[in-house]
Design an enzyme around this catalytic site. Structure first.
Site, PDB file in Angstrom:
ATOM      1  N   ASN A 220     -19.598  29.043  18.131  1.00 23.44           N
ATOM      2  CA  ASN A 220     -18.898  29.116  19.416  1.00 23.44           C
ATOM      3  C   ASN A 220     -17.505  28.492  19.308  1.00 23.44           C
ATOM      4  O   ASN A 220     -16.561  28.968  19.937  1.00 23.44           O
ATOM      5  CB  ASN A 220     -19.717  28.451  20.521  1.00 23.44           C
ATOM      6  CG  ASN A 220     -20.697  29.410  21.149  1.00 23.44           C
ATOM      7  OD1 ASN A 220     -20.334  30.502  21.557  1.00 23.44           O
ATOM      8  ND2 ASN A 220     -21.952  29.002  21.228  1.00 23.44           N
TER       9      ASN A 220
ATOM     10  N   LYS B 250     -18.475   6.515  25.402  1.00 22.24           N
ATOM     11  CA  LYS B 250     -17.285   5.652  25.521  1.00 22.24           C
ATOM     12  C   LYS B 250     -16.367   5.888  24.332  1.00 22.24           C
ATOM     13  O   LYS B 250     -15.147   5.944  24.467  1.00 22.24           O
ATOM     14  CB  LYS B 250     -17.694   4.174  25.575  1.00 22.24           C
ATOM     15  CG  LYS B 250     -18.289   3.740  26.880  1.00 22.24           C
ATOM     16  CD  LYS B 250     -18.656   2.270  26.828  1.00 22.24           C
ATOM     17  CE  LYS B 250     -19.426   1.870  28.063  1.00 22.24           C
ATOM     18  NZ  LYS B 250     -19.959   0.516  27.971  1.00 22.24           N
TER      19      LYS B 250
ATOM     20  N   ASN C 121     -20.444  23.682  29.710  1.00 20.20           N
ATOM     21  CA  ASN C 121     -21.408  23.862  28.628  1.00 20.20           C
ATOM     22  C   ASN C 121     -21.787  25.334  28.529  1.00 20.20           C
ATOM     23  O   ASN C 121     -21.831  26.034  29.534  1.00 20.20           O
ATOM     24  CB  ASN C 121     -22.663  23.030  28.934  1.00 20.20           C
ATOM     25  CG  ASN C 121     -23.716  23.134  27.853  1.00 20.20           C
ATOM     26  OD1 ASN C 121     -23.424  22.997  26.670  1.00 20.20           O
ATOM     27  ND2 ASN C 121     -24.943  23.382  28.256  1.00 20.20           N
TER      28      ASN C 121
ATOM     29  N   HIS D   5     -24.977  27.672  27.508  1.00 19.35           N
ATOM     30  CA  HIS D   5     -26.433  27.544  27.346  1.00 19.35           C
ATOM     31  C   HIS D   5     -27.024  28.918  27.058  1.00 19.35           C
ATOM     32  O   HIS D   5     -26.644  29.906  27.698  1.00 19.35           O
ATOM     33  CB  HIS D   5     -27.052  26.961  28.616  1.00 19.35           C
ATOM     34  CG  HIS D   5     -28.514  26.723  28.496  1.00 19.35           C
ATOM     35  ND1 HIS D   5     -29.033  25.638  27.827  1.00 19.35           N
ATOM     36  CD2 HIS D   5     -29.583  27.452  28.922  1.00 19.35           C
ATOM     37  CE1 HIS D   5     -30.364  25.701  27.854  1.00 19.35           C
ATOM     38  NE2 HIS D   5     -30.718  26.797  28.512  1.00 19.35           N
TER      39      HIS D   5
ATOM     40  N   GLU E 284     -25.193  15.627  36.249  1.00 23.55           N
ATOM     41  CA  GLU E 284     -26.241  14.709  35.831  1.00 23.55           C
ATOM     42  C   GLU E 284     -27.575  15.421  35.618  1.00 23.55           C
ATOM     43  O   GLU E 284     -28.437  14.935  34.904  1.00 23.55           O
ATOM     44  CB  GLU E 284     -26.417  13.570  36.859  1.00 23.55           C
ATOM     45  CG  GLU E 284     -25.282  12.566  36.872  1.00 23.55           C
ATOM     46  CD  GLU E 284     -24.126  12.977  37.787  1.00 23.55           C
ATOM     47  OE1 GLU E 284     -24.148  14.095  38.369  1.00 23.55           O
ATOM     48  OE2 GLU E 284     -23.177  12.190  37.905  1.00 23.55           O
TER      49      GLU E 284
ATOM     50  N   ASP F  60     -28.447  21.070  32.506  1.00 20.10           N
ATOM     51  CA  ASP F  60     -28.311  22.508  32.731  1.00 20.10           C
ATOM     52  C   ASP F  60     -28.369  22.874  34.204  1.00 20.10           C
ATOM     53  O   ASP F  60     -28.672  24.021  34.561  1.00 20.10           O
ATOM     54  CB  ASP F  60     -29.377  23.299  31.946  1.00 20.10           C
ATOM     55  CG  ASP F  60     -29.237  23.114  30.447  1.00 20.10           C
ATOM     56  OD1 ASP F  60     -28.098  23.000  29.962  1.00 20.10           O
ATOM     57  OD2 ASP F  60     -30.279  23.081  29.758  1.00 20.10           O
TER      58      ASP F  60
END
Length: 187
Positions: free
Chosen positions: A14, A65, A100, A102, A140, A143
């Site tokens: 990708n 972080k 994202n 998927h 959060e 998906d």
């Protein structure tokens, strides 16, 4: 022009599609970050794109972080086969600017444990007639973010998880760069 960071964990197909479809008027890949040693890093290097490996085993709770420290002047974070579960604080900081790809038609076959070949095995086991892929915003809920773009693929009677995966991957290679180009006009 949208400046993007691509996060990877594997072969980088990708990533390669994003590189090949890159148009300086729409987007530019500034950095590729991997959470493990993988083939995708060599693709970034071959194209002269800055890359870094931030090993999730070494960084554990500080993985995101540490990743964030490498995202200077980035407009969009693209997860392209990135297998680490994204930290809540990172998601909050990058809200609306992290996407994202998927390998299913979300909301079907998403969530914990649903990645790679596992998705295609589940699709075949459940005798689905179609599958596909989805580009979505990262939230959060694994998906669970808003869907930006999807592509559908028919499931053939003689499909194996591997043959289905190959056809879905071709669609991933098409819609991921298309989505980034679309977002370049709105972000």
């Amino acid at each position: 022009m949208l400046r993007i960071a691509v996060l990877i964990s594997g072969g980088g197909s990708n990533l390669l599609s994003l590189i090949e479809m890159q148009d300086k008027d729409d987007y530019q890949i500034d950095i590729v970050i991997s959470d493990r040693q993988c083939k995708g890093i060599s693709i970034a290097k071959r194209f002269g794109i800055s890359s870094v490996i931030i090993d999730k085993k070494m960084h554990k709770n500080d993985l995101f972080k540490t990743i964030d420290k490498h995202l200077n002047n980035i407009d969009l974070v693209v997860l392209a086969g990135f297998l680490s579960i994204v930290d809540t604080n990172f998601i909050k900081k990058w809200k609306g600017k992290i996407i994202n790809i998927h390998p299913s038609l979300l909301p079907k076959y998403g969530g914990k444990g649903m990645y790679g070949i596992h998705v295609h095995e589940a699709v075949i086991a459940n005798k689905e007639k179609e599958s596909g892929c989805t580009v979505h915003y990262v939230t959060e809920v694994i998906d669970g973010g808003d869907i930006i773009m999807q592509a559908r693929v028919a499931v053939k009677e003689d499909d194996t998880p591997e043959t289905l995966q190959k056809r879905v991957l071709l669609e991933e290679h098409r819609i991921l760069p298309e989505t980034v180009k679309q977002l370049a006009k709105t972000i």
